[in-house]
Enzyme design. Sequence first.
Site, PDB file in Angstrom:
ATOM      1  N   ALA A  28       0.853  -1.196   0.000  1.00 12.51           N
ATOM      2  CA  ALA A  28       0.000   0.000   0.000  1.00 12.51           C
ATOM      3  C   ALA A  28       0.885   1.241   0.000  1.00 12.51           C
ATOM      4  O   ALA A  28       0.743   2.146   0.826  1.00 12.51           O
ATOM      5  CB  ALA A  28      -0.969  -0.006   1.184  1.00 12.51           C
ATOM      6  N   LEU A  29       1.793   1.294  -0.948  1.00 12.72           N
ATOM      7  CA  LEU A  29       2.883   2.266  -0.934  1.00 12.72           C
ATOM      8  C   LEU A  29       2.433   3.656  -1.358  1.00 12.72           C
ATOM      9  O   LEU A  29       1.473   3.817  -2.101  1.00 12.72           O
ATOM     10  CB  LEU A  29       4.012   1.777  -1.837  1.00 12.72           C
ATOM     11  N   HIS A  30       3.175   4.660  -0.878  1.00 11.71           N
ATOM     12  CA  HIS A  30       2.868   6.063  -1.148  1.00 11.71           C
ATOM     13  C   HIS A  30       4.173   6.846  -1.204  1.00 11.71           C
ATOM     14  O   HIS A  30       5.267   6.250  -1.210  1.00 11.71           O
ATOM     15  CB  HIS A  30       1.925   6.624  -0.085  1.00 11.71           C
ATOM     16  N   SER A  31       4.072   8.162  -1.252  1.00  7.03           N
ATOM     17  CA  SER A  31       5.263   8.990  -1.420  1.00  7.03           C
ATOM     18  C   SER A  31       6.242   8.855  -0.259  1.00  7.03           C
ATOM     19  O   SER A  31       7.453   9.056  -0.433  1.00  7.03           O
ATOM     20  CB  SER A  31       4.866  10.459  -1.601  1.00  7.03           C
ATOM     21  N   HIS A  33       7.030   6.036   1.220  1.00  8.57           N
ATOM     22  CA  HIS A  33       7.873   4.891   0.873  1.00  8.57           C
ATOM     23  C   HIS A  33       8.861   5.253  -0.232  1.00  8.57           C
ATOM     24  O   HIS A  33      10.015   4.812  -0.219  1.00  8.57           O
ATOM     25  CB  HIS A  33       7.004   3.713   0.438  1.00  8.57           C
ATOM     26  N   ASP A 150       6.978   6.296  12.154  1.00  9.35           N
ATOM     27  CA  ASP A 150       6.877   5.193  13.108  1.00  9.35           C
ATOM     28  C   ASP A 150       8.060   5.281  14.074  1.00  9.35           C
ATOM     29  O   ASP A 150       8.963   4.437  14.066  1.00  9.35           O
ATOM     30  CB  ASP A 150       6.861   3.862  12.370  1.00  9.35           C
ATOM     31  N   GLN A 153       8.824   2.302  16.285  1.00  3.86           N
ATOM     32  CA  GLN A 153       9.379   1.208  15.498  1.00  3.86           C
ATOM     33  C   GLN A 153      10.872   1.427  15.259  1.00  3.86           C
ATOM     34  O   GLN A 153      11.668   0.491  15.373  1.00  3.86           O
ATOM     35  CB  GLN A 153       8.651   1.091  14.165  1.00  3.86           C
ATOM     36  N   SER A 185       0.456   7.841   5.142  1.00  4.34           N
ATOM     37  CA  SER A 185       0.263   6.528   5.757  1.00  4.34           C
ATOM     38  C   SER A 185      -0.599   5.682   4.846  1.00  4.34           C
ATOM     39  O   SER A 185      -1.524   6.196   4.197  1.00  4.34           O
ATOM     40  CB  SER A 185      -0.429   6.671   7.122  1.00  4.34           C
TER      41      SER A 185
END
Length: 279
Positions: A28-31, A33, A150, A153, A185
């Site tokens: 579910a990638l976006h800018s 990533h 995150d 994380q 996200s």
Amino acid sequence: MQVATTKQALIDALLHHKSVGLVPTMGALHSGHASLVKAARAENDTVVASIFVNPLQFEALGDCDDYRNYPRQLDADLALLEEAGVDIVFAPDVEEMYPGGLPLVWARTGSIGTKLEGASRPGHFDGVATVVAKLFNLVRPDRAYFGQKDAQQVAVIRRLVADLDIPVEIRPVPIIRGADGLAESSRNQRLSADQRAQALVLPQVLSGLQRRKAAGEALDIQGARDTLASADGVRLDHLEIVDPATLEPLEIDGLLTQPALVVGAIFVGPVRLIDNIEL
């Protein structure tokens, strides 16, 4: 770009490569990533991205709506990664990562994984640390890239590699935000237009605290919590000012005089969103 769906295919694809940068993702990638890939591309000969929705880090080990509803869009993700300059994509299924069922041996994250996000999602960071350790063992990267959104994380993974002597450099990459200020996200896809507008109260509260700190003013963390708790369509999970390395809450008596991070989580409808900002 090579796509490996098995561990052996990944290992074969990595033969004879020099420096390797790893970008672990759940798809579910976006800018945001894409910014991780860009950072990896600048520092490594080979960039590997993984796409795996890890059931171990979800409630009930994946037997929950959050896991079942997590966006999965492999074709679009592969297109984004290829355009961003990834060399190898590792996209296994659950059986490939956990043959024969759930693992008996896990990475346990202790106190750093049971506060904040970990308090709201028991076992989450044990699942994260376990799958990341597996990816580190398979890829053997020189560097691994994680989004600063995150923040907990990042802290958990830093402790993982320090405590287990895993020879990889952890590279946090700054948060990417939309034009409206909302942190990018994968879960944003599940927000309606009205819900997205409601979610903006979180980055607004965080940036307000940052401005007060920069102006030398006292920080009213309880007032900030009250703002979130009373916002339309929003349910507050937590908001804390913490030490950036240990994530231990900081007692603020008047002015903040040390480096700190303010971390928050809210629900907008059924969607849980997190964000943070440096103070």
